[in-house]
Design a protein around this motif. Sequence first.
Motif, PDB file in Angstrom:
ATOM      1  N   ILE A  59     -18.291 -44.855  87.280  1.00  0.00           N
ATOM      2  CA  ILE A  59     -19.002 -43.788  86.570  1.00  0.00           C
ATOM      3  C   ILE A  59     -19.737 -44.412  85.383  1.00  0.00           C
ATOM      4  O   ILE A  59     -19.165 -45.177  84.618  1.00  0.00           O
ATOM      5  N   THR A  69     -13.104 -37.645  82.596  1.00  0.00           N
ATOM      6  CA  THR A  69     -12.893 -37.872  84.040  1.00  0.00           C
ATOM      7  C   THR A  69     -11.765 -36.970  84.555  1.00  0.00           C
ATOM      8  O   THR A  69     -11.870 -36.400  85.647  1.00  0.00           O
ATOM      9  N   ASP A 110     -24.402 -46.936  76.965  1.00  0.00           N
ATOM     10  CA  ASP A 110     -24.907 -47.232  78.302  1.00  0.00           C
ATOM     11  C   ASP A 110     -26.421 -47.108  78.272  1.00  0.00           C
ATOM     12  O   ASP A 110     -26.969 -46.018  78.247  1.00  0.00           O
ATOM     13  N   GLY A 161     -14.412 -45.196  84.879  1.00  0.00           N
ATOM     14  CA  GLY A 161     -13.972 -44.141  85.765  1.00  0.00           C
ATOM     15  C   GLY A 161     -14.514 -44.520  87.138  1.00  0.00           C
ATOM     16  O   GLY A 161     -15.592 -45.092  87.236  1.00  0.00           O
ATOM     17  N   GLU A 181      -9.764 -42.269  86.135  1.00  0.00           N
ATOM     18  CA  GLU A 181     -10.209 -42.991  84.942  1.00  0.00           C
ATOM     19  C   GLU A 181      -9.492 -44.336  84.846  1.00  0.00           C
ATOM     20  O   GLU A 181      -8.260 -44.404  84.865  1.00  0.00           O
ATOM     21  N   LYS A 182     -10.263 -45.403  84.731  1.00  0.00           N
ATOM     22  CA  LYS A 182      -9.764 -46.763  84.522  1.00  0.00           C
ATOM     23  C   LYS A 182      -8.535 -47.101  85.370  1.00  0.00           C
ATOM     24  O   LYS A 182      -7.455 -47.396  84.850  1.00  0.00           O
ATOM     25  N   ARG A 215     -28.207 -51.167  84.396  1.00  0.00           N
ATOM     26  CA  ARG A 215     -27.421 -50.596  83.297  1.00  0.00           C
ATOM     27  C   ARG A 215     -26.865 -51.726  82.441  1.00  0.00           C
ATOM     28  O   ARG A 215     -26.374 -52.732  82.964  1.00  0.00           O
TER      29      ARG A 215
HETATM   30  C1  G1P Z   1     -16.348 -43.896  79.422  1.00  0.00           C
HETATM   31  C2  G1P Z   1     -15.781 -43.013  80.543  1.00  0.00           C
HETATM   32  C3  G1P Z   1     -15.685 -43.803  81.848  1.00  0.00           C
HETATM   33  C4  G1P Z   1     -17.039 -44.399  82.188  1.00  0.00           C
HETATM   34  C5  G1P Z   1     -17.593 -45.220  81.014  1.00  0.00           C
HETATM   35  C6  G1P Z   1     -19.024 -45.645  81.293  1.00  0.00           C
HETATM   36  O1  G1P Z   1     -15.407 -44.910  79.124  1.00  0.00           O
HETATM   37  O2  G1P Z   1     -14.499 -42.538  80.146  1.00  0.00           O
HETATM   38  O3  G1P Z   1     -15.255 -42.959  82.884  1.00  0.00           O
HETATM   39  O4  G1P Z   1     -16.910 -45.207  83.343  1.00  0.00           O
HETATM   40  O5  G1P Z   1     -17.595 -44.456  79.789  1.00  0.00           O
HETATM   41  O6  G1P Z   1     -19.517 -46.460  80.267  1.00  0.00           O
HETATM   42  P1  G1P Z   1     -15.470 -45.800  77.790  1.00  0.00           P
HETATM   43  O7  G1P Z   1     -16.401 -46.925  78.093  1.00  0.00           O
HETATM   44  O8  G1P Z   1     -15.971 -44.916  76.695  1.00  0.00           O
HETATM   45  O9  G1P Z   1     -14.059 -46.272  77.574  1.00  0.00           O
END
Ligand code: G1P
Length: 289
Positions: free
Chosen positions: A204, A232, A134, A172, A191-192, A253
């Motif tokens: 998130i 989360t 990110d 999330g 989460e998701k 972002r």
């Molecule tokens: C992770 C977190 C998720 C968040 C996201 C942001 O997910 O678990 O809550 O919204 O990063 O980039 P990932 O992208 O690693 O699956």
Amino acid sequence: MAQTIRKAVFPAAGLGTRFLPATKASPKEMLPLVDKPLIQYSIEEAVSAGCDSILIITGRDKSAIENHFDISFELEQLLKEKGKNDLFEQVRAISDIAKISYTRQKQALGLGHAIYQAKDFAGGDPFAALLADDIVDAEKPALTQMIDVFERYDAPVIATMQVEGEAISRFGVIDADEVEPGVFKIKDMIEKPAFEDAPSDLAIIGRYIFTPDIFDAIERTAPGAGGEIQITDAMRLLLKERPFYAVKLDGVRHDAGDKLGFLIATVQYALKRDDLGDAFRAYLRSLEL
Ligand code: G1P
């Protein structure tokens, strides 16, 4: 006032499956945006927000990250001999950036499990966690925006942004009340979620400020989405016991861990460069699209 944040944690043990084949033998955190690896952007963000102690949670095949932040004796020697002082300074500054330590997440059991590896490092202090995928392009660094809120509310803070439509289910998602412009008190998070189940359009983003009680919450967290221990879900447990806030980031972002997101971020960062921007803009204009 709350204790300031001096420690930052970077989970970097993921397998980078979204970016294969580039990530077969190279860490995704080392993919370059123009000429700088992704993880360097977020470490610079943490340092500019006041963090001087950094823990990178690595895994197998991630030694390029350690090498990048180490002194490269032969390279430095060569640059000095050739009188390339600017490059020498640039390369040396990377190894002087902060005090960096490393620990390994031996099994890929999820983001919550990765962050749990920072328990000893945190040692009772609040700390930041940043996901290098990110990339937040912001005038005031994203983590600085969050630390301001942490210091005023003396409670954990996560970063959020609005995501339109079905894409929300890749994140999330929080359910929250806005308590001042851009600052939310969180009521719940998931989460998701499926699009229909998302409690809002507030996703998130990979920036967190945790208090040390997160570790006990992770210990109590059962595997969730994808069979992984989700951060989360751990935050959701903790939310029953203490207030939690979210800051809507002022900035753009990029999901640089995704192929399209990475291409977009590359174009945006290249256009901003003093040394490349004009020539690159002229090239883009010449394309018959
Ligand atoms: C992770 C977190 C998720 C968040 C996201 C942001 O997910 O678990 O809550 O919204 O990063 O980039 P990932 O992208 O690693 O699956």
